[in-house]
Design an enzyme around this catalytic site. Structure first.
Site, PDB file in Angstrom:
ATOM      1  N   GLU A  34       0.874  -1.169   0.000  1.00 42.51           N
ATOM      2  CA  GLU A  34       0.000   0.000   0.000  1.00 42.51           C
ATOM      3  C   GLU A  34       0.915   1.223   0.000  1.00 42.51           C
ATOM      4  O   GLU A  34       1.810   1.312   0.849  1.00 42.51           O
ATOM      5  CB  GLU A  34      -0.888  -0.002   1.255  1.00 42.51           C
ATOM      6  CG  GLU A  34      -1.826   1.181   1.217  1.00 42.51           C
ATOM      7  CD  GLU A  34      -2.734   1.304   2.437  1.00 42.51           C
ATOM      8  OE1 GLU A  34      -2.705   0.434   3.319  1.00 42.51           O
ATOM      9  OE2 GLU A  34      -3.469   2.309   2.483  1.00 42.51           O
ATOM     10  N   ARG A 262       5.538 -12.870   9.450  1.00 49.03           N
ATOM     11  CA  ARG A 262       6.207 -11.634   9.099  1.00 49.03           C
ATOM     12  C   ARG A 262       7.543 -11.544   9.821  1.00 49.03           C
ATOM     13  O   ARG A 262       7.756 -12.167  10.856  1.00 49.03           O
ATOM     14  CB  ARG A 262       5.332 -10.425   9.407  1.00 49.03           C
ATOM     15  CG  ARG A 262       4.999 -10.234  10.880  1.00 49.03           C
ATOM     16  CD  ARG A 262       4.343  -8.889  11.148  1.00 49.03           C
ATOM     17  NE  ARG A 262       3.330  -8.533  10.172  1.00 49.03           N
ATOM     18  CZ  ARG A 262       3.316  -7.355   9.518  1.00 49.03           C
ATOM     19  NH1 ARG A 262       4.222  -6.446   9.737  1.00 49.03           N
ATOM     20  NH2 ARG A 262       2.370  -7.088   8.670  1.00 49.03           N
ATOM     21  N   LYS A 272       4.590   0.808   9.503  1.00 42.82           N
ATOM     22  CA  LYS A 272       4.712   2.049   8.741  1.00 42.82           C
ATOM     23  C   LYS A 272       4.134   3.219   9.524  1.00 42.82           C
ATOM     24  O   LYS A 272       4.638   4.325   9.443  1.00 42.82           O
ATOM     25  CB  LYS A 272       3.995   1.908   7.397  1.00 42.82           C
ATOM     26  CG  LYS A 272       4.833   1.204   6.355  1.00 42.82           C
ATOM     27  CD  LYS A 272       4.196   1.249   4.986  1.00 42.82           C
ATOM     28  CE  LYS A 272       3.149   0.203   4.839  1.00 42.82           C
ATOM     29  NZ  LYS A 272       2.686   0.009   3.459  1.00 42.82           N
TER      30      LYS A 272
HETATM   31  P1  ATP Z   1       3.134  -2.406   8.087  1.00 43.74           P
HETATM   32  O1  ATP Z   1       2.463  -3.421   8.967  1.00 43.74           O
HETATM   33  O2  ATP Z   1       4.576  -2.247   8.333  1.00 43.74           O
HETATM   34  O3  ATP Z   1       2.433  -1.103   8.046  1.00 43.74           O
HETATM   35  P2  ATP Z   1       1.801  -3.473   5.864  1.00 43.74           P
HETATM   36  O4  ATP Z   1       1.618  -4.918   5.943  1.00 43.74           O
HETATM   37  O5  ATP Z   1       0.640  -2.632   6.164  1.00 43.74           O
HETATM   38  O6  ATP Z   1       3.081  -3.046   6.656  1.00 43.74           O
HETATM   39  P3  ATP Z   1       1.800  -3.407   3.036  1.00 43.74           P
HETATM   40  O7  ATP Z   1       2.144  -2.273   2.152  1.00 43.74           O
HETATM   41  O8  ATP Z   1       0.415  -3.891   3.090  1.00 43.74           O
HETATM   42  O9  ATP Z   1       2.328  -3.019   4.459  1.00 43.74           O
HETATM   43  O10 ATP Z   1       2.776  -4.619   2.752  1.00 43.74           O
HETATM   44  C1  ATP Z   1       3.079  -5.093   1.480  1.00 43.74           C
HETATM   45  C2  ATP Z   1       3.481  -6.532   1.580  1.00 43.74           C
HETATM   46  O11 ATP Z   1       4.604  -6.682   2.436  1.00 43.74           O
HETATM   47  C3  ATP Z   1       2.368  -7.373   2.147  1.00 43.74           C
HETATM   48  O12 ATP Z   1       2.255  -8.546   1.378  1.00 43.74           O
HETATM   49  C4  ATP Z   1       2.809  -7.671   3.533  1.00 43.74           C
HETATM   50  O13 ATP Z   1       2.323  -8.903   3.976  1.00 43.74           O
HETATM   51  C5  ATP Z   1       4.330  -7.667   3.397  1.00 43.74           C
HETATM   52  N1  ATP Z   1       4.944  -7.311   4.673  1.00 43.74           N
HETATM   53  C6  ATP Z   1       4.709  -6.213   5.413  1.00 43.74           C
HETATM   54  N2  ATP Z   1       5.418  -6.239   6.558  1.00 43.74           N
HETATM   55  C7  ATP Z   1       6.141  -7.387   6.532  1.00 43.74           C
HETATM   56  C8  ATP Z   1       7.064  -8.002   7.429  1.00 43.74           C
HETATM   57  N3  ATP Z   1       7.406  -7.436   8.589  1.00 43.74           N
HETATM   58  N4  ATP Z   1       7.597  -9.188   7.083  1.00 43.74           N
HETATM   59  C9  ATP Z   1       7.271  -9.771   5.916  1.00 43.74           C
HETATM   60  N5  ATP Z   1       6.409  -9.256   5.037  1.00 43.74           N
HETATM   61  C10 ATP Z   1       5.843  -8.072   5.324  1.00 43.74           C
END
Ligand code: ATP
Ligand code: MG
Length: 561
Positions: A34, A262, A272
């Site tokens: 996102e 994760r 984020k």
């Molecule tokens: P955050 O929780 O840090 O705000 P998010 O999951 O909201 O991150 P997205 O932009 O939705 O951020 O993430 C894009 C991709 O990266 C998704 O497929 C998500 O599952 C993966 N992702 C995000 N954080 C991690 C992590 N700590 N380890 C592995 N994959 C991750």
């Protein structure tokens, strides 16, 4: 692991089975960020996993921006995400995709849902909806609007779309049942009203699909074969499946969702939202502050794409949540830079040395090895003269026996240079040591002993006349607690490390560094790995310490001879 074929992880196992059984001829994975912030090391893990599988199985990987929330998203983030993926060394399939490109299709599906009687417009507020959702053990209560007629719902939904209602006045919900044991399945919201400019669709829309109503369908539209996501989406899977059941055309690919744990890193926050807070409150200098766990921060700090890819490979994929020690990340960059970085001499806390028996005005070139791990990196010449700088900590006036560096009457080897002996310690009126007077043995050039006499210590140095002035930034962990956001009722910012940045503005480096460019990486012998920071100017180079030479965060002085 070296010689034998590496064993497959559970995702590779699924993919190999699907290829063998003929379920898929070619795999298509995706990375779906996102665009509401910069990518962090957790995303790097996901990128390496998704793109890595694409490469490993001769398939492809899409980049798709899941841009369903106009309020938090921005093109700045889109651009940075693309830059980070390319920098990591990956190429996405074709053009980047955007969930917002599917808004028309999603709207049509929503209308179909209404026609089928499986979606309805609800007038309840967000608070009321959440209050009537029930608990995992107690069913929720039906909305008073749940039994609106199809016609009424179609009319209200199109009026929502046409901007007749304010934000939050109405939502579209699925009619999945308020008694489902899965909370995500209790008449979830599909669409909400947001009168907001979208970074791509402008003001075309004032209703936006929820992430849950978008994500799985976007995978389906793109023909994704394996939709890999983190564990928190396991509970959403039944809902995604329910959506797909409604729209699935059996001639098309139906994505399979696979969850993995994760990445969590010790001493690090990875959300984020929290990283944005650090940026907005000026606690760090920006998303690319070298103390940030963002890809742009790590890049600026001196991490290489190889080191991040190796790190992702090393930690593997897990099915259960776990925390990886941040020292493993540091190990990965050290391991990579050990092979690729040139060794140079730099003195961070200079103390002047005058070699009293060395001819005044003379400068000679001394040969130095660029990288003992790799002969092909060659040699260079380092200027040596009568006046030098050494590291202040390499001299001790009342040195214990085991101190193998410089002390009054003791002899030490200058790296690549000569043996010198300290004869006089010069002090200012306040008693501070300002200069050392030494003599050198001309027979010891290149650090060889002419008579087999043993010298324990070797110290680094630079020529005072020829050295350049540099600034060095030493970073420590941003947080003092292992799990800064793991404390109930204590804000993660309470654990900020007040000493996470130390600026050393009077350092000296050998002449060779004069032409170094932003991003160039070096090992300062005995001091660690450093890279040229973006803040460097024509007048003064600024270096970031990427990591010290050894696995310890006890600040700089941990490197013994
Ligand atoms: P955050 O929780 O840090 O705000 P998010 O999951 O909201 O991150 P997205 O932009 O939705 O951020 O993430 C894009 C991709 O990266 C998704 O497929 C998500 O599952 C993966 N992702 C995000 N954080 C991690 C992590 N700590 N380890 C592995 N994959 C991750
Ligand atoms: Mg997310």
């Amino acid at each position: 692991m070296e010689d034998e074929k590496k064993s497959l992880n559970f995702i590779e196992q699924i993919i190999e089975d699907d290829l063998k059984s003929g379920k898929h001829k070619e795999i298509l994975t995706r990375f779906p960020p996102e665009p509401n912030g910069y990518l962090h090391i957790g995303h790097a893990k996901s990128i390496c996993l998704n793109f890595g599988l694409g490469i490993e199985y001769n398939g492809k990987t899409n980049l798709r921006f899941d841009d369903t929330n106009p309020v938090k998203e921005d093109v700045e983030y889109v651009d940075s995400i693309m830059e980070d993926i390319k920098w990591l060394g990956f190429e996405w399939n074709g053009e980047a995709h955007y969930a917002s490109d599917y808004f028309d299709q999603l709207y049509e599906w929503a209308v179909d849902f209404i026609k089928k009687g499986i979606a309805y417009v609800d007038d309840q507020s967000a608070e009321a909806i959440s209050a009537t959702r029930g608990t995992p053990t107690r069913p929720g209560t039906d909305s008073p609007n749940r039994n609106r007629t199809v016609d009424e719902n179609l009319d209200l939904f199109s009026r929502m779309k046409n901007g007749e209602f304010g934000d939050g006045e109405k939502v579209l919900r699925a009619r999945t049942g308020m008694d489902s044991p899965n909370m995500h399945m209790r008449d979830p919201v599909l669409y909400r009203i947001k009168h907001a400019q979208h970074h791509r669709t402008g003001d075309t829309w004032c209703i936006y699909p929820m992430y849950d109503f978008t994500h799985g369908q976007s995978d389906y539209i793109e023909g994704i074969t394996h939709s890999i996501c983190t564990l928190e989406f396991e509970n959403h899977r039944p809902l995604y499946d329910w959506f797909l059941d409604q729209i699935y055309d059996s001639t098309k690919t139906r994505p399979r969702q696979i969850e993995f744990a994760r990445l969590n890193l010790s001493y690090t926050v990875m959300s984020k939202r929290k990283l944005l807070e650090l940026v907005q409150k000026n606690i760090v200098t920006g998303w690319d502050d070298p103390r940030m766990p963002t890809i742009s921060g790590l890049r600026r700090r001196g991490y290489t794409p190889e080191s991040l890819r190796n790190f992702a490979e090393k930690i593997g994929v897990a099915k259960r949540d776990n925390v990886i020690d941040v020292s493993l990340l540091e190990f990965s960059v050290r391991e990579d830079l050990n092979k690729s970085a040139r060794r140079v001499l730099a003195v961070l806390d200079p103390l002047k040395v005058v070699i009293t028996n060395y001819p005044e005005g003379q400068i000679e070139d001394i040969e130095a090895v660029n990288n003992p791990e790799d002969e092909s990196m060659g040699k260079r010449m380092v200027p040596f003269g009568r006046e030098l700088f050494i590291e202040r900590e390499d001299f001790m006036e009342d040195a214990p026996k085991k101190f193998f560096r410089l002390a009054p009457g003791r002899e030490v080897r200058l790296r690549y240079g000569y043996y010198i002996t300290c004869n006089d310690v010069i002090k200012d009126t306040a008693g501070n040591i300002i200069e050392l007077h030494c003599t050198y043995d001309p027979e010891t050039k290149g650090g060889q002993s002419p008579d087999g006499r043993k010298i324990q210590g070797t110290i680094h140095w630079v020529s005072a006349e020829k050295a350049i002035d540099i600034e060095v930034r030493i970073y420590d962990r941003l947080f003092t607690d292992e799990a800064p956001d793991g404390h109930k009722d204590v804000d993660f910012k309470e654990f900020l490390n007040p000493d996470s940045l130390e600026v050393l503005s009077h350092c000296k480096a050998e002449l060779y560094l004069k032409n170094a460019e932003k991003g160039d990486k070096f090992q300062f012998e005995r001091k660690g790995y450093f890279c040229v920071d973006l803040d460097s100017t024509a007048e003064k180079l600024v270096f970031n310490r990427t990591v010290p030479l050894k696995d310890s965060w006890t600040k700089q002085n941990n490197v013994k001879n």
